[in-house]
Motif scaffolding. Structure first.
Motif, PDB file in Angstrom:
ATOM      1  N   LYS A   1       7.983  40.807  24.731  1.00 37.52           N
ATOM      2  CA  LYS A   1       8.446  40.078  25.906  1.00 37.52           C
ATOM      3  C   LYS A   1       9.282  40.942  26.858  1.00 37.52           C
ATOM      4  O   LYS A   1       9.119  40.894  28.066  1.00 37.52           O
ATOM      5  CB  LYS A   1       9.281  38.887  25.435  1.00 37.52           C
ATOM      6  CG  LYS A   1       9.198  37.669  26.323  1.00 37.52           C
ATOM      7  CD  LYS A   1       9.902  36.524  25.612  1.00 37.52           C
ATOM      8  CE  LYS A   1      10.254  35.396  26.553  1.00 37.52           C
ATOM      9  NZ  LYS A   1      10.972  34.319  25.843  1.00 37.52           N
TER      10      LYS A   1
ATOM     11  N   ASP B   1       5.252  33.360  23.366  1.00 43.22           N
ATOM     12  CA  ASP B   1       6.547  33.559  24.013  1.00 43.22           C
ATOM     13  C   ASP B   1       7.043  32.315  24.744  1.00 43.22           C
ATOM     14  O   ASP B   1       8.010  32.386  25.490  1.00 43.22           O
ATOM     15  CB  ASP B   1       6.467  34.726  25.015  1.00 43.22           C
ATOM     16  CG  ASP B   1       6.187  36.048  24.317  1.00 43.22           C
ATOM     17  OD1 ASP B   1       6.509  36.143  23.120  1.00 43.22           O
ATOM     18  OD2 ASP B   1       5.653  36.974  24.953  1.00 43.22           O
TER      19      ASP B   1
ATOM     20  N   ASP C   1      -1.198  38.291  33.268  1.00 44.44           N
ATOM     21  CA  ASP C   1      -1.901  37.025  33.525  1.00 44.44           C
ATOM     22  C   ASP C   1      -1.006  35.965  34.160  1.00 44.44           C
ATOM     23  O   ASP C   1      -1.400  35.294  35.103  1.00 44.44           O
ATOM     24  CB  ASP C   1      -2.530  36.481  32.235  1.00 44.44           C
ATOM     25  CG  ASP C   1      -3.361  35.236  32.515  1.00 44.44           C
ATOM     26  OD1 ASP C   1      -4.367  35.362  33.233  1.00 44.44           O
ATOM     27  OD2 ASP C   1      -3.009  34.133  32.048  1.00 44.44           O
ATOM     28  N   LYS C   2       0.218  35.849  33.639  1.00 43.06           N
ATOM     29  CA  LYS C   2       1.102  34.802  34.130  1.00 43.06           C
ATOM     30  C   LYS C   2       1.404  34.998  35.616  1.00 43.06           C
ATOM     31  O   LYS C   2       1.317  34.064  36.416  1.00 43.06           O
ATOM     32  CB  LYS C   2       2.405  34.828  33.330  1.00 43.06           C
ATOM     33  CG  LYS C   2       3.155  33.524  33.392  1.00 43.06           C
ATOM     34  CD  LYS C   2       4.408  33.620  32.543  1.00 43.06           C
ATOM     35  CE  LYS C   2       5.520  32.840  33.173  1.00 43.06           C
ATOM     36  NZ  LYS C   2       6.823  33.250  32.664  1.00 43.06           N
TER      37      LYS C   2
ATOM     38  N   THR D   1       5.877  31.021  27.332  1.00 39.29           N
ATOM     39  CA  THR D   1       5.172  30.990  28.624  1.00 39.29           C
ATOM     40  C   THR D   1       4.085  32.054  28.578  1.00 39.29           C
ATOM     41  O   THR D   1       4.105  32.930  27.715  1.00 39.29           O
ATOM     42  CB  THR D   1       6.105  31.321  29.808  1.00 39.29           C
ATOM     43  OG1 THR D   1       6.515  32.684  29.662  1.00 39.29           O
ATOM     44  CG2 THR D   1       7.311  30.429  29.865  1.00 39.29           C
ATOM     45  N   GLY D   2       3.161  31.980  29.517  1.00 34.86           N
ATOM     46  CA  GLY D   2       2.088  32.982  29.574  1.00 34.86           C
ATOM     47  C   GLY D   2       1.114  32.818  28.430  1.00 34.86           C
ATOM     48  O   GLY D   2       1.235  31.881  27.629  1.00 34.86           O
ATOM     49  N   PRO D   3       0.149  33.719  28.337  1.00 33.08           N
ATOM     50  CA  PRO D   3      -0.862  33.575  27.293  1.00 33.08           C
ATOM     51  C   PRO D   3      -0.289  33.795  25.891  1.00 33.08           C
ATOM     52  O   PRO D   3       0.792  34.354  25.733  1.00 33.08           O
ATOM     53  CB  PRO D   3      -1.891  34.655  27.622  1.00 33.08           C
ATOM     54  CG  PRO D   3      -1.389  35.398  28.804  1.00 33.08           C
ATOM     55  CD  PRO D   3      -0.067  34.872  29.203  1.00 33.08           C
ATOM     56  N   MET D   4      -1.019  33.320  24.895  1.00 37.55           N
ATOM     57  CA  MET D   4      -0.635  33.530  23.491  1.00 37.55           C
ATOM     58  C   MET D   4      -1.611  34.531  22.882  1.00 37.55           C
ATOM     59  O   MET D   4      -2.660  34.792  23.444  1.00 37.55           O
ATOM     60  CB  MET D   4      -0.784  32.233  22.687  1.00 37.55           C
ATOM     61  CG  MET D   4       0.018  31.072  23.182  1.00 37.55           C
ATOM     62  SD  MET D   4      -0.479  29.552  22.299  1.00 37.55           S
ATOM     63  CE  MET D   4       0.042  29.916  20.609  1.00 37.55           C
TER      64      MET D   4
ATOM     65  N   ILE E   1      -5.178  34.132  24.643  1.00 41.54           N
ATOM     66  CA  ILE E   1      -5.677  32.870  25.181  1.00 41.54           C
ATOM     67  C   ILE E   1      -4.634  32.266  26.106  1.00 41.54           C
ATOM     68  O   ILE E   1      -3.448  32.243  25.797  1.00 41.54           O
ATOM     69  CB  ILE E   1      -6.069  31.919  24.015  1.00 41.54           C
ATOM     70  CG1 ILE E   1      -6.529  30.564  24.565  1.00 41.54           C
ATOM     71  CG2 ILE E   1      -4.945  31.720  23.016  1.00 41.54           C
ATOM     72  CD1 ILE E   1      -7.246  29.732  23.545  1.00 41.54           C
ATOM     73  N   GLY E   2      -5.083  31.850  27.275  1.00 42.47           N
ATOM     74  CA  GLY E   2      -4.184  31.297  28.277  1.00 42.47           C
ATOM     75  C   GLY E   2      -3.507  30.028  27.782  1.00 42.47           C
ATOM     76  O   GLY E   2      -4.048  29.313  26.940  1.00 42.47           O
TER      77      GLY E   2
ATOM     78  N   PHE F   1      -8.382  31.729  30.619  1.00 40.99           N
ATOM     79  CA  PHE F   1      -8.156  33.077  30.102  1.00 40.99           C
ATOM     80  C   PHE F   1      -8.386  33.106  28.601  1.00 40.99           C
ATOM     81  O   PHE F   1      -7.626  32.513  27.839  1.00 40.99           O
ATOM     82  CB  PHE F   1      -6.729  33.500  30.446  1.00 40.99           C
ATOM     83  CG  PHE F   1      -6.389  34.898  30.053  1.00 40.99           C
ATOM     84  CD1 PHE F   1      -6.877  35.953  30.784  1.00 40.99           C
ATOM     85  CD2 PHE F   1      -5.579  35.147  28.959  1.00 40.99           C
ATOM     86  CE1 PHE F   1      -6.569  37.254  30.437  1.00 40.99           C
ATOM     87  CE2 PHE F   1      -5.262  36.448  28.605  1.00 40.99           C
ATOM     88  CZ  PHE F   1      -5.761  37.493  29.350  1.00 40.99           C
ATOM     89  N   VAL F   2      -9.438  33.736  28.190  1.00 39.75           N
ATOM     90  CA  VAL F   2      -9.695  33.981  26.764  1.00 39.75           C
ATOM     91  C   VAL F   2     -10.251  35.387  26.687  1.00 39.75           C
ATOM     92  O   VAL F   2     -11.266  35.689  27.299  1.00 39.75           O
ATOM     93  CB  VAL F   2     -10.765  33.046  26.159  1.00 39.75           C
ATOM     94  CG1 VAL F   2     -10.720  33.140  24.649  1.00 39.75           C
ATOM     95  CG2 VAL F   2     -10.586  31.631  26.608  1.00 39.75           C
ATOM     96  N   MET F   3      -9.574  36.245  25.978  1.00 39.55           N
ATOM     97  CA  MET F   3      -9.996  37.633  25.977  1.00 39.55           C
ATOM     98  C   MET F   3      -9.708  38.265  24.637  1.00 39.55           C
ATOM     99  O   MET F   3      -8.615  38.122  24.105  1.00 39.55           O
ATOM    100  CB  MET F   3      -9.224  38.357  27.071  1.00 39.55           C
ATOM    101  CG  MET F   3      -9.742  39.710  27.356  1.00 39.55           C
ATOM    102  SD  MET F   3      -8.826  40.335  28.761  1.00 39.55           S
ATOM    103  CE  MET F   3      -9.753  41.799  29.048  1.00 39.55           C
TER     104      MET F   3
ATOM    105  N   TYR G   1      -3.439  40.673  29.619  1.00 39.36           N
ATOM    106  CA  TYR G   1      -2.535  39.727  28.956  1.00 39.36           C
ATOM    107  C   TYR G   1      -1.155  39.764  29.605  1.00 39.36           C
ATOM    108  O   TYR G   1      -0.564  38.730  29.902  1.00 39.36           O
ATOM    109  CB  TYR G   1      -2.440  40.083  27.456  1.00 39.36           C
ATOM    110  CG  TYR G   1      -1.322  39.390  26.715  1.00 39.36           C
ATOM    111  CD1 TYR G   1      -1.525  38.137  26.124  1.00 39.36           C
ATOM    112  CD2 TYR G   1      -0.064  39.981  26.599  1.00 39.36           C
ATOM    113  CE1 TYR G   1      -0.507  37.502  25.444  1.00 39.36           C
ATOM    114  CE2 TYR G   1       0.969  39.344  25.924  1.00 39.36           C
ATOM    115  CZ  TYR G   1       0.747  38.112  25.349  1.00 39.36           C
ATOM    116  OH  TYR G   1       1.761  37.480  24.686  1.00 39.36           O
TER     117      TYR G   1
END
Lengths: 77, 683
Positions: free
Chosen positions: B303, A47, B398-399, A49-52, A63-64, B502-504, B395
């Motif tokens: 989103k 997106d 996180d941001k 921004t933020g994780p993918m 993943i961040g 962050f890996v999940m 997820y």
């Protein structure tokens, strides 16, 4: 094909990991989740921004962005 | 089942020394298989790290055999606590068989763990689990070839349908006491030469070779893993090994462009790729093919839709917890009051009656009253976990959490805190990074738990009859704001450094089973009752003693130690607007559980809970009441939470710190509220 950070790739693209720039701890963590040089990634969600979300070794992994910037990948499709 | 034949041969000298350890990636179905093997009640989890504790059972087919459930882990490195727990168990406890559960739909990454197990010279039995999911994805695995290449037994299983379990059990029993030549990873000439040199030195060292399998240790030394390097440093005559390591690293750095650890990891995956090529048939684009799970994610992680769906889910959980939990709390309270009444009437000695009724039964009541909200909350959380939505939540947030210096996974524990801080603090276990975890634990008490609500309802209802809802809402917000501020401060000064990367994994969505969720709920809930319960009980009895002594005073009156103590400390609270001994005594009792404040005030004012609202309107100003609610929100967490903090941080220092800083912060904020309000003429 040019090598670029994973975070630059759009959803739907497929890429091969060329290099991971990170400390020892991060590299082992990524490796155990399947992110190693040569792994094929499919970008499912990015997106901006933020994780993918990517598909790697047949599983879905969030993943961040910071990590995604450290994974250098070569786009294949 | 004809299993006795195999066990006879080996059971002569080591009758009770037989163990099978279960290991596997999170989401590989390990727990389901553990249940099938042992018949034990276990949680079926999706959330990495849920099974932090080592769980044990006996093999149903042969009760002499112990079965150990190791934490779900992707690897046996030293990245997280789980990995270390699993690894140390295998290294130092030497299980007779390690049952490696593999998610067949995900075989490459799962084999990474297998390869590491092989390198540790463990006696493996491989279960190709979740075969149905693999087949649905068009993956076919030739288990015979796989068994030949790895030189380990390979059994196909579908744990959820109990398929292949019998064979898995008989193969495991057969493997007990056997040993195999493990497959070795070929790291290439250059690295192999160095491994050989180190391996020789380790074998010659003797002591080291006794503790570690020499080849494995040689590889770890080359990888430069801190945990291992620190451990071997303690041995005498270790300098030779470190000198050899330096030489090897220097040499390899000249030969290779990448660092040695990366090359070692890549070689492991190289081996796996080779094995997969020979044993797995799959459609070419299996990885990218859109599954139902992906379609759900397109909506859930969208989103614009992601956050509303998430908020709606959270709202539903709260609704569920309150609708189911609240009436049950009432029943539990009634049950204990009724029971206390009966017992009290039976005992003629007044002191003994008080000990049993107020102390023991009342104390047990204050533990059991937690059970309904905890169990309902855990039930809802199990639903989120077992379905796979929980990892999506991390997820989604996180941001936002990162902007607070926290981790996506910190969100869940904070959220659970609104129900009860005890399970919330237990839930911080999913955070791999110690710093993230500590900050999440330390600010957790500010999430206003369900037990504080009765206090708000009483005071807001009595003194702010027209705006009670707004007043209560403002307290929840205040708690969140305080948590955010303190998290920022702690992160900056006490636990500096980036939040863990962050890996999940986002596991495929699965329909959770009612049985699985009930087991999950029971596991967590009963563990709370057992462990936190003892601490709560001890404190409850202590408070009873203080409320009863000195001899002959009325229970919890001003002449009791509690009353005296309340009178003594009441000047401290005078600047906050409530300098009466009653308020202080109520706050002391509030340490048991915050809702006890209401009951205590009822007893002390001598009006019961029913007449309390009227009394409070007469004796309190709205401003003082608001200040009191602020203090109730922020001051020292209840004993159950303190117990949980002690257990999860494993440190009296941080437990003491939490008690101290929450009290100080509560006092300061209440002071600002009261004095500021007075200045503004609100008093």
């Amino acid at each position: 094909m040019k090598v670029q950070p994973l975070s630059f790739l759009e959803p739907g693209s497929q890429a091969k990991i060329k290099d991971i720039i990170g400390g020892k701890g991060i590299n082992t963590k990524l490796a155990e989740m399947g992110f190693v040089s040569g792994s094929i990634l499919d970008v499912l969600r990015n997106d901006g921004t933020g994780p993918m979300v990517v598909a790697v070794m047949d599983s879905r992994v969030a993943i961040g962005r910071g990590m995604a910037q450290k994974i250098m990948a070569e786009k294949t499709t | 089942m004809s299993v006795t034949k195999e066990t006879k041969e080996i059971s002569t000298d080591q009758v009770n020394a037989q163990t099978i350890a279960l290991i596997g990636n999170p989401n590989a179905g390990k727990t389901t298989i553990f249940n099938a093997l042992t018949g034990s009640r276990q949680h079926v989890g999706n959330w990495p790290g849920v099974t932090v504790e080592k769980k044990e059972g006996r093999l149903l087919a042969d009760s002499k055999v112990h079965v150990i459930d190791l934490p779900g882990t992707y690897s046996l490195g030293a990245y997280s606590e789980d990995e270390l727990i699993a690894r140390n168990y295998i290294l130092f406890e030497n299980p007779d068989v390690v049952l490696d559960i593999i998610d067949s739909a995900n075989i490459r990454r799962n084999l990474y763990l297998t390869v590491q197990l092989l390198e540790m010279n463990t006696n493996i039995v491989l279960a190709l689990n979740m075969l149905d999911e693999a087949e649905a994805k068009g993956i076919e695995i030739d288990e015979n070839t796989l068994a030949k290449i790895l030189n380990v037994p390979v059994i196909k299983t579908i744990g959820t349908k109990n398929q292949g379990i019998e064979k898995l059990i008989s193969s495991s029993i057969q493997a007990l006491g056997q040993s195999r030549e493990p497959l070795t990873v070929d790291y290439g000439q250059e690295i192999e030469d160095e491994i050989l040199v180190l391996q020789k030195a380790i074998t010659e060292h003797g002591e080291l070779a006794q503790r570690y399998y020499p080849r494995w240790l040689a590889v770890k030394i080359l990888e430069g893993e801190d945990v291992i390097l620190n451990d071997i440093q303690k041995y005498p005559n270790i300098q030779t090994i470190f000198t050899l390591r330096e030489k090897a690293v220097q040499h390899l750095n000249q030969v290779f462009a990448e660092d040695i650890q990366t090359i070692i990891i890549e070689k492991r995956y190289g081996l796996i790729e080779g094995v997969v090529k020979q044993t797995v048939k799959q459609k070419k684009d299996v990885q990218a093919s859109v599954s139902l799970s992906d379609k759900i994610d397109n909506v859930v992680l969208n989103k614009t839709l992601g956050i509303p769906i998430f908020l709606l889910t959270m709202w539903a959980i709260f609704k569920f917890t309150f609708v189911i939990g609240d009436p049950l709390i009432g029943y539990v309270e009634m049950l204990f009051e009724w029971f206390g009444g009966i017992v009290g009437a039976m005992i003629s000695n007044e002191l003994l009656a008080s000990l049993i009724v107020d102390g023991i039964i009342g104390g047990l009541g204050s533990i059991f009253v937690f059970i309904p909200p905890i169990f309902t909350l855990f039930f809802a959380i199990s639903l989120l976990e077992d379905s796979g939505y929980m990892s999506r939540v991390a997820y989604i947030v996180d941001k936002f959490m990162r902007s607070l210096g926290l981790h996506g996974k910190s969100f869940i524990p904070l959220l659970i805190g609104f129900g009860c801080n005890v399970p919330a603090i237990m839930a911080t276990r999913t955070l791999e990074n110690k710093k993230d975890r500590m900050v999440t634990i330390l600010v957790n008490p500010f999430m206003s738990c369900a037990a504080r609500l009765p206090v708000y309802v009483l005071f807001a209802g009595a003194l702010f009859p027209d705006n009670a809802g707004t007043v209560i809402f403002s307290l929840y917000i205040l708690g969140i704001v305080m948590a955010i501020i303190m998290a920022k401060i702690f992160k900056k000064f006490l636990f500096p450094g980036e939040a863990a990367p962050f890996v999940m994994e986002l596991p495929p969505y699965r329909v959770p089973t009612l049985k699985g969720m009930l087991i999950h709920m029971w596991e967590k809930g009963s563990s709370f009752v057992r462990k936190a319960g003892t601490i709560i009980f001890a404190v409850v009895v202590l408070i009873w003693v203080l409320a009863t002594l000195p001899w002959g005073v009325e229970y919890a009156s001003q002449d009791s130690f509690i009353g005296m103590f309340g009178s003594a400390i009441s000047p401290v609270f005078a600047p906050l607007g409530f300098g009466s001994w009653e308020a202080s005594a109520a706050l002391i009792f509030g340490l048991l559980a915050k809702e006890v404040i209401v009951g205590t005030l009822g007893v002390i004012y001598g009006v019961g809970e029913e007449g309390l609202a009227v009394t409070i309107t007469q004796m309190w100003t709205p401003l003082a009441a608001y200040s009191f609610m602020v203090l109730t929100l922020l001051y020292v967490p209840c004993v159950a939470t303190i117990g949980a903090i002690k257990r999860e941080t494993n440190s009296w220092k941080w437990t003491g710190f939490t008690i101290g800083y929450t009290l100080a912060l509560g006092w300061i904020v209440a002071f600002i509220v009261y004095q500021g309000g007075t200045l503004l003429g609100l008093g």
